[in-house]
Design a protein around this motif. Structure first.
Motif, PDB file in Angstrom:
ATOM      1  N   ARG A 120       0.833  -1.211   0.000  1.00 33.67           N
ATOM      2  CA  ARG A 120       0.000   0.000   0.000  1.00 33.67           C
ATOM      3  C   ARG A 120       0.864   1.255   0.000  1.00 33.67           C
ATOM      4  O   ARG A 120       0.531   2.249  -0.663  1.00 33.67           O
ATOM      5  CB  ARG A 120      -0.919  -0.004   1.225  1.00 33.67           C
ATOM      6  N   PRO A 154      -7.240   1.207   1.182  1.00 38.16           N
ATOM      7  CA  PRO A 154      -7.473   1.499   2.601  1.00 38.16           C
ATOM      8  C   PRO A 154      -6.244   2.112   3.252  1.00 38.16           C
ATOM      9  O   PRO A 154      -5.116   1.839   2.873  1.00 38.16           O
ATOM     10  CB  PRO A 154      -7.782   0.127   3.196  1.00 38.16           C
ATOM     11  N   SER A 159      -7.324   6.860   3.368  1.00 38.45           N
ATOM     12  CA  SER A 159      -8.015   5.994   2.417  1.00 38.45           C
ATOM     13  C   SER A 159      -8.476   6.792   1.206  1.00 38.45           C
ATOM     14  O   SER A 159      -8.960   7.921   1.335  1.00 38.45           O
ATOM     15  CB  SER A 159      -9.220   5.328   3.080  1.00 38.45           C
ATOM     16  N   HIS A 186     -16.668  -0.612   0.984  1.00 37.71           N
ATOM     17  CA  HIS A 186     -15.521  -1.443   1.363  1.00 37.71           C
ATOM     18  C   HIS A 186     -14.734  -0.781   2.490  1.00 37.71           C
ATOM     19  O   HIS A 186     -14.299  -1.437   3.430  1.00 37.71           O
ATOM     20  CB  HIS A 186     -14.593  -1.642   0.161  1.00 37.71           C
ATOM     21  N   HIS A 192     -11.115  -4.637   4.422  1.00 31.96           N
ATOM     22  CA  HIS A 192      -9.697  -4.984   4.297  1.00 31.96           C
ATOM     23  C   HIS A 192      -9.195  -5.780   5.499  1.00 31.96           C
ATOM     24  O   HIS A 192      -8.256  -6.570   5.372  1.00 31.96           O
ATOM     25  CB  HIS A 192      -8.853  -3.726   4.103  1.00 31.96           C
ATOM     26  N   TRP A 196      -7.485  -9.397   5.134  1.00 30.60           N
ATOM     27  CA  TRP A 196      -6.171  -9.628   5.736  1.00 30.60           C
ATOM     28  C   TRP A 196      -6.176 -10.921   6.548  1.00 30.60           C
ATOM     29  O   TRP A 196      -5.283 -11.764   6.406  1.00 30.60           O
ATOM     30  CB  TRP A 196      -5.801  -8.430   6.620  1.00 30.60           C
ATOM     31  N   THR A 257      -8.606  -2.575  -3.213  1.00 33.12           N
ATOM     32  CA  THR A 257      -9.860  -3.308  -3.301  1.00 33.12           C
ATOM     33  C   THR A 257     -10.675  -2.619  -4.371  1.00 33.12           C
ATOM     34  O   THR A 257     -10.763  -1.403  -4.380  1.00 33.12           O
ATOM     35  CB  THR A 257     -10.643  -3.237  -1.986  1.00 33.12           C
ATOM     36  N   GLY A 265     -11.090  -7.768  -3.683  1.00 34.18           N
ATOM     37  CA  GLY A 265     -10.337  -7.150  -2.619  1.00 34.18           C
ATOM     38  C   GLY A 265      -9.086  -7.889  -2.227  1.00 34.18           C
ATOM     39  O   GLY A 265      -8.335  -7.383  -1.423  1.00 34.18           O
ATOM     40  N   LEU A 268      -5.947  -6.261  -2.014  1.00 38.39           N
ATOM     41  CA  LEU A 268      -5.563  -5.530  -0.809  1.00 38.39           C
ATOM     42  C   LEU A 268      -4.183  -5.949  -0.341  1.00 38.39           C
ATOM     43  O   LEU A 268      -3.410  -5.154   0.156  1.00 38.39           O
ATOM     44  CB  LEU A 268      -6.551  -5.843   0.322  1.00 38.39           C
ATOM     45  N   SER A 269      -3.894  -7.214  -0.487  1.00 40.37           N
ATOM     46  CA  SER A 269      -2.623  -7.713   0.000  1.00 40.37           C
ATOM     47  C   SER A 269      -1.693  -8.120  -1.121  1.00 40.37           C
ATOM     48  O   SER A 269      -0.519  -8.331  -0.917  1.00 40.37           O
ATOM     49  CB  SER A 269      -2.862  -8.942   0.885  1.00 40.37           C
TER      50      SER A 269
END
Length: 328
Positions: A120, A154, A159, A186, A192, A196, A257, A265, A268-269
């Motif tokens: 991120r 996020p 965000s 979201h 998120h 995770w 996401t 989403g 996200l990672s």
């Protein structure tokens, strides 16, 4: 303690195999995604607790009538060199396995979080160079890209929702609102954090097929939850068209996401772990089918029954671990 360890082992097996398979194949989660999400969380937590608890209780059985007494005796052995003759080979093996599994799960959870935050951070640095404010909302950024792309990044107060100018050109105002509402859902519902946790669970136990089923199901459910928020202000036809347009775009950026249900989403990672286009297509189809042929929400009595099952799933392994002398 002896029988409690076996009951915990049986519960761990049930929650690791048949229950997740049955739930992933069920049709009712689409009718009540929030309730289904709670059930998936309860299964994951109770399954992990049962798995570790079974080994821990079995290992402590010769030195204590309950968990607290056993842990005190074990601490005496470790810290004060108390005699360990009461522990046989398999008890020591079980205690070591419980400790290693606990450490592995915690370490994987923290490592996954570190990877997510690193991705991120890098993504925000790129956005600072390549994106510009939308002009309507400081938390909405626009990137120069011909394909329709929409995702959220996020980061608490930092965000942002990112749109491509190709998407903005392809959508009508109502459709654009649906996309923004979906992405903001979201963020506001903290999806998120769920992603995770389930991404870490899959990374920690990749050999367990149900971790993949759980991750895919949770990805789909959070998209449905965000869709439901968008439907409060926009029509189904508007949302369906927006989904179709975004789904025709490029893959989401790592660390994000987005409305496209493909990765729902997981970006996200950036730990898709094998999630491919076929999964994306299936999730898109299920979302559109849900909107085209809406089913009534589960009756309140059924939702309450599922919630009661969630509580029972968490209470049962806890009771087997904590109640002194339970079942001998």
């Amino acid at each position: 303690m002896f029988w409690a360890s076996y009951l915990l082992a049986v519960l761990a097996i049930i929650l690791a195999w048949p229950v997740p398979i049955l739930l992933s194949r069920a049709q009712w989660p689409a009718r009540s995604p929030f309730t289904a999400m709670l059930l998936w969380q309860a299964i994951a937590l109770a399954g992990g607790l049962s798995m570790i608890g079974a080994m821990l209780v079995y290992g402590l059985e010769p030195i204590g009538d309950n968990l607290i007494a056993g842990l005190r005796a074990l601490a005496g052995m470790v810290l004060f060199n108390a005699p360990t003759t009461a522990l046989g080979f398999w008890h020591i093996f079980a205690l070591s396995a419980a400790a290693l599994l606990t450490a592995h799960l915690v370490f994987t959870l923290l490592l996954t979080y570190y990877k997510i935050e690193r991705q991120r951070r890098r993504h925000r640095e790129l956005l600072a160079l390549l994106a510009s404010p939308s002009g309507q909302d400081a938390a909405t950024l626009v990137i120069s890209h011909d394909s329709p792309v929409a995702y959220c990044l996020p980061g608490g107060a930092r965000s942002v929702t990112v749109l491509s100018d190709g998407l903005m050109a392809a959508l009508e105002p109502a459709e654009l609102r649906a996309v923004l509402i979906h992405e903001n859902a979201h963020l506001s519902q903290r999806h998120h954090l769920l992603l995770w946790a389930f991404a870490a669970w899959r990374q920690a136990l990749p050999w367990l097929p149900t971790t993949r089923l759980a991750q895919e199901s949770v990805n789909s459910l959070i998209e449905m939850l965000a869709d439901d928020v968008a439907l409060k202000t926009e029509s189904k036809a508007t949302l369906i068209k927006a989904i179709a347009i975004v789904a025709s775009g490029s893959a989401p950026a790592a660390g994000s996401t987005e409305i496209q249900p493909a990765t729902s989403g997981l970006a996200l990672s950036g730990l898709e772990a094998g999630m491919g286009g076929s999964d994306s297509a299936r999730t898109t189809a299920s979302r559109v089918s849900r909107l085209l042929s809406p089913q009534p929400q589960l009756p309140g009595a059924v939702r309450n029954l599922v919630l009661a099952c969630c509580i029972l799933l968490l209470a049962l392994p806890t009771a087997l671990l904590m109640v002194p002398g339970l079942l001998g």
